[in-house]
Design a protein around this motif. Structure first.
Motif, PDB file in Angstrom:
ATOM      1  N   VAL A  84      26.002  -7.132  -8.541  1.00 58.23           N
ATOM      2  CA  VAL A  84      25.787  -7.929  -7.339  1.00 58.23           C
ATOM      3  C   VAL A  84      26.882  -8.992  -7.261  1.00 58.23           C
ATOM      4  N   ARG A  85      27.576  -9.030  -6.150  1.00 60.51           N
ATOM      5  CA  ARG A  85      28.637 -10.023  -5.959  1.00 60.51           C
ATOM      6  C   ARG A  85      28.003 -11.345  -5.522  1.00 60.51           C
ATOM      7  N   VAL A  86      28.265 -12.396  -6.280  1.00 59.30           N
ATOM      8  CA  VAL A  86      27.708 -13.715  -5.994  1.00 59.30           C
ATOM      9  C   VAL A  86      28.874 -14.654  -5.691  1.00 59.30           C
ATOM     10  N   LEU A  87      28.809 -15.308  -4.537  1.00 61.25           N
ATOM     11  CA  LEU A  87      29.887 -16.193  -4.098  1.00 61.25           C
ATOM     12  C   LEU A  87      29.461 -17.648  -4.156  1.00 61.25           C
ATOM     13  N   GLN A  88      30.398 -18.511  -4.515  1.00 61.39           N
ATOM     14  CA  GLN A  88      30.149 -19.946  -4.485  1.00 61.39           C
ATOM     15  C   GLN A  88      30.345 -20.445  -3.057  1.00 61.39           C
ATOM     16  N   THR A  89      29.341 -21.133  -2.511  1.00 66.31           N
ATOM     17  CA  THR A  89      29.428 -21.712  -1.176  1.00 66.31           C
ATOM     18  C   THR A  89      29.067 -23.196  -1.271  1.00 66.31           C
ATOM     19  N   GLU A  90      29.190 -23.896  -0.168  1.00 68.63           N
ATOM     20  CA  GLU A  90      28.804 -25.305  -0.149  1.00 68.63           C
ATOM     21  C   GLU A  90      27.314 -25.477  -0.443  1.00 68.63           C
ATOM     22  N   GLU A  91      26.511 -24.480  -0.083  1.00 66.61           N
ATOM     23  CA  GLU A  91      25.070 -24.531  -0.314  1.00 66.61           C
ATOM     24  C   GLU A  91      24.682 -24.140  -1.734  1.00 66.61           C
ATOM     25  N   GLY A  92      25.584 -23.516  -2.459  1.00 70.12           N
ATOM     26  CA  GLY A  92      25.317 -23.041  -3.807  1.00 70.12           C
ATOM     27  C   GLY A  92      25.726 -21.584  -3.948  1.00 70.12           C
ATOM     28  N   TRP A  93      25.350 -20.973  -5.074  1.00 71.74           N
ATOM     29  CA  TRP A  93      25.656 -19.562  -5.296  1.00 71.74           C
ATOM     30  C   TRP A  93      24.878 -18.737  -4.280  1.00 71.74           C
ATOM     31  N   ARG A  94      25.557 -17.763  -3.675  1.00 73.01           N
ATOM     32  CA  ARG A  94      24.939 -16.995  -2.588  1.00 73.01           C
ATOM     33  C   ARG A  94      25.240 -15.505  -2.726  1.00 73.01           C
ATOM     34  N   VAL A  95      24.232 -14.713  -2.354  1.00 74.02           N
ATOM     35  CA  VAL A  95      24.334 -13.252  -2.314  1.00 74.02           C
ATOM     36  C   VAL A  95      24.318 -12.839  -0.853  1.00 74.02           C
TER      37      VAL A  95
END
Length: 123
Positions: A84-95
């Motif tokens: 599962v690719r998890v990206l760092q965003t301003e809101e936190g880690w996101r899928v």
């Protein structure tokens, strides 16, 4: 059967490499609108010890269960280990839910209902 046992059954049914939302788990347990209770049950270990709680994310795909895990990034690491690719965003880690959300079917719901019934009979 209590809601927490159902939560455990549903979470164990989430396929590796997929995620479900707290609301989705609640709905599959027959308790729509009880997403907070799902989070509580997972956080407190009421759904069982062998439950893959890391596969459950919030409605926006944010990894929000950090307090349940030994380290703040363990949920991310476990998901990434399943592809599962998890990206760092301003809101936190996101899928990306469009890519990784468990698109359960009516057959899944019938299967889960059967598991609930079997679990009820074994009590």
């Amino acid at each position: 059967m209590n809601i927490y046992r159902r939560i455990g059954i549903v979470c164990r049914s989430i396929p590796a490499g997929k995620v479900a939302t707290y609301g989705q788990v609640a709905l599959l347990c027959g308790k729509p609108g009880n997403s907070r209770q799902v989070g509580y049950g997972l956080r407190e270990g009421l759904a069982g010890k062998d439950v893959p709680a890391y596969r459950v994310v919030n409605a926006r795909g944010i990894l929000s269960g950090a307090s349940h895990f030994e380290t703040h990034d363990m949920q991310r690491a476990l998901l990434e280990a399943e592809g599962v690719r998890v990206l760092q965003t301003e809101e936190g880690w996101r899928v990306d839910l469009r890519t990784y959300r468990w698109e359960n079917t009516m057959e899944d719901a019938v299967y889960l209902a059967g598991l609930f019934e079997q679990a009820e009979e074994s009590v």
